[in-house]
Motif scaffolding. Structure first.
Motif, PDB file in Angstrom:
ATOM      1  N   GLY A 141       0.695  -1.552   0.433  1.00 44.12           N
ATOM      2  CA  GLY A 141       0.314   0.111  -0.298  1.00 44.12           C
ATOM      3  C   GLY A 141       0.601   1.162   0.019  1.00 44.12           C
ATOM      4  N   ARG A 142       2.153   0.642  -0.493  1.00 45.97           N
ATOM      5  CA  ARG A 142       3.042   2.371  -0.158  1.00 45.97           C
ATOM      6  C   ARG A 142       3.513   2.309  -1.787  1.00 45.97           C
ATOM      7  NH1 ARG A 142       6.510   1.467   5.291  1.00 45.97           N
ATOM      8  NH2 ARG A 142       5.185   1.424   6.148  1.00 45.97           N
ATOM      9  N   GLU A 193      11.799   6.706   0.114  1.00 47.61           N
ATOM     10  CA  GLU A 193      10.557   7.114   0.605  1.00 47.61           C
ATOM     11  C   GLU A 193       9.349   6.863  -0.030  1.00 47.61           C
ATOM     12  OE1 GLU A 193       9.559  11.548  -1.537  1.00 47.61           O
ATOM     13  OE2 GLU A 193      11.792  11.446  -0.955  1.00 47.61           O
ATOM     14  N   PHE A 194       8.489   7.238   0.398  1.00 53.63           N
ATOM     15  CA  PHE A 194       6.926   6.060  -0.036  1.00 53.63           C
ATOM     16  C   PHE A 194       6.317   7.581   0.262  1.00 53.63           C
ATOM     17  CE2 PHE A 194       7.142   4.730   4.107  1.00 53.63           C
ATOM     18  CZ  PHE A 194       6.057   5.469   4.555  1.00 53.63           C
ATOM     19  N   ILE A 195       4.634   7.363  -0.370  1.00 54.00           N
ATOM     20  CA  ILE A 195       3.970   7.554  -0.414  1.00 54.00           C
ATOM     21  C   ILE A 195       2.654   7.012  -0.508  1.00 54.00           C
ATOM     22  CG2 ILE A 195       2.913   8.628  -2.950  1.00 54.00           C
ATOM     23  CD1 ILE A 195       1.519  11.691  -1.477  1.00 54.00           C
ATOM     24  N   THR A 196       1.760   6.840   0.816  1.00 51.90           N
ATOM     25  CA  THR A 196       0.875   5.921   1.156  1.00 51.90           C
ATOM     26  C   THR A 196      -0.870   6.166  -0.006  1.00 51.90           C
ATOM     27  OG1 THR A 196      -1.257   6.253   2.051  1.00 51.90           O
ATOM     28  CG2 THR A 196       1.539   5.763   3.488  1.00 51.90           C
ATOM     29  N   VAL A 197      -0.822   4.650  -0.963  1.00 53.58           N
ATOM     30  CA  VAL A 197      -1.550   5.017  -1.842  1.00 53.58           C
ATOM     31  C   VAL A 197      -3.143   5.657  -1.265  1.00 53.58           C
ATOM     32  CG1 VAL A 197      -3.543   3.728  -3.078  1.00 53.58           C
ATOM     33  CG2 VAL A 197      -0.956   2.877  -2.670  1.00 53.58           C
ATOM     34  N   ALA A 198      -3.097   5.359   0.330  1.00 53.54           N
ATOM     35  CA  ALA A 198      -4.636   6.146   0.521  1.00 53.54           C
ATOM     36  C   ALA A 198      -4.244   7.762   0.528  1.00 53.54           C
ATOM     37  CB  ALA A 198      -4.947   5.394   1.922  1.00 53.54           C
TER      38      ALA A 198
END
Length: 384
Positions: free
Chosen positions: A96-97, A361-366
């Motif tokens: 999910g990321r 580094e990530f952004i969540t899908v949500a």
């Protein structure tokens, strides 16, 4: 051909451009230009002095006042020395990321804005949406001032600016100013047994460093109620080098430091205080050896952000998010530059700053989807 790309596909393309500040961002700019042109949207480059970097401005909607600027930056911090478990310049989804350099800071926001250009066009906007994509934000918001001036010179005045830095979609209305400087100290080298006849550049530098340390402690002791963490102005030295041997009074020393200043306090005032202390130390050095000196040069300077409460940008962002909390951040953004030019500004974007600049580094899908949903609500708000 970019016309049919969705938000995730655009994010994948943006991450694939390794736009660290030591490299040109023109390939990414050309991609964005092509994407906009495929939808019939004209854009304007604002190049830097070298011609190797550029910001980009585009308007979707009518040439009337009252529009909204979506502000993002194209550059990312380096990955050198970081332990990534996947290619930092290839979008990778796990649990999910969405991982990749810039996914959070802040290509996720930019991808959402670019993907919704067709919806902006279809909405028959009553007021325009501007996409403003800067260069070199990560090394001191270098590209923002010229980009803002170009926008104001060529377009009707916007009513609000949304800087899409990662705030977890909270409405942020303040950050500190900052000043980064380099100090260079020239002493007079002598054998340490004759220390009184020379001037140690290392020890002279240490006097200003000690003053900065004590000033920060005094600020902490005097701190009042503040939403900032920490709730006081800090003075910090991160790098120092000097000297040739332990038994020689050092001829040369340099160090680099920064101040992070409460936005209600004066950035020029703090600069003057540091320079005055350096001048006092230099005068004592020169009383021993007149050829010595102590010099400070600015590496970067970023204005603070503390807009008048309940401005148009804040009201808009609160209406679109439902967030009525009071939020400030410790990091700096381009919001201070927009605010300094009298443009009502707010910080609101997807992702968490805790993930910015980190390995993997990530952004969540949500959060990525929340950012896109926020922009869709903005489109409906500005529709005719």
């Amino acid at each position: 051909m970019t016309k049919g790309l969705g938000a995730r596909e655009i994010l994948e393309r943006l991450i694939a451009f390794p736009t660290v500040s030591s490299r040109s961002n023109l390939d990414l700019v050309a991609f964005v230009e092509d994407h906009l042109a495929a939808h019939g949207v004209a854009s304007r480059r604002v190049p830097d002095a070298t011609g190797e970097k550029a910001s980009l401005i585009a308007r979707i909607g009518p040439a009337v006042e009252g529009g909204v600027v979506l502000s993002g930056h194209s550059d990312v911090v380096p990955v050198t020395g970081q332990d990534w478990t996947s290619d930092p310049f290839r979008l990778t989804e796990r649990d999910g990321r969405l991982h990749g350099r810039g996914a959070c800071d802040m290509k996720g926001f930019c991808a959402g804005a670019l993907a919704l250009v067709p919806e902006m066009l279809a909405a028959d906007l009553a007021r325009p949406i501007y996409i403003a994509l800067s260069h070199d934000e990560e090394i001191g918001c270098v590209g923002a001032p010229a980009m803002i001036e170009a926008l104001l010179a060529s377009e009707p005045r916007p009513e609000a600016v949304i800087v899409g830095e990662p705030s977890e979609m909270r409405v942020v209305t303040g950050h500190k100013s900052s000043w980064g400087f380099r100090a260079e100290v020239r002493g007079f080298d002598v054998h340490s047994s004759l220390l009184h006849t020379g001037v140690s550049a290392v020890m002279s530098a240490a006097r200003l460093i000690a003053w900065m340390t004590e000033t920060t402690r005094a600020n902490a002791a005097a701190a009042g109620a503040s939403p900032f963490d920490p709730p006081f102005t800090t003075l910090h030295v991160g790098m120092v080098s000097g000297g040739t041997a332990s038994n020689i009074a050092a001829r040369d020393c340099w160090f680099s430091g920064e101040l992070r200043i409460l936005p209600e306090e004066s950035l020029p005032g703090w600069q003057a205080r540091v320079r005055a202390e350096a001048a006092r130390i230099e005068a004592e050095m020169r009383a021993i050896r007149p050829e010595t000196w102590f010099r400070l040069t600015t590496r970067m300077e970023m204005p603070g952000f503390l807009p008048a409460p309940d401005g148009p940008a804040e009201r808009l962002a609160r209406r679109l998010t439902g967030d009525n909390g009071a939020h400030v951040v410790s990091y700096q953004t381009e919001a201070g530059h927009f605010d300094a030019r009298g443009l009502p500004t707010v910080i609101c974007g997807p992702g968490s700053i805790a993930q910015a600049h980190q390995p993997d580094e990530f952004i969540t899908v949500a959060q990525f989807e929340a950012g896109t949903a926020f922009l869709r609500r903005l489109i409906r708000d500005l529709a005719a």
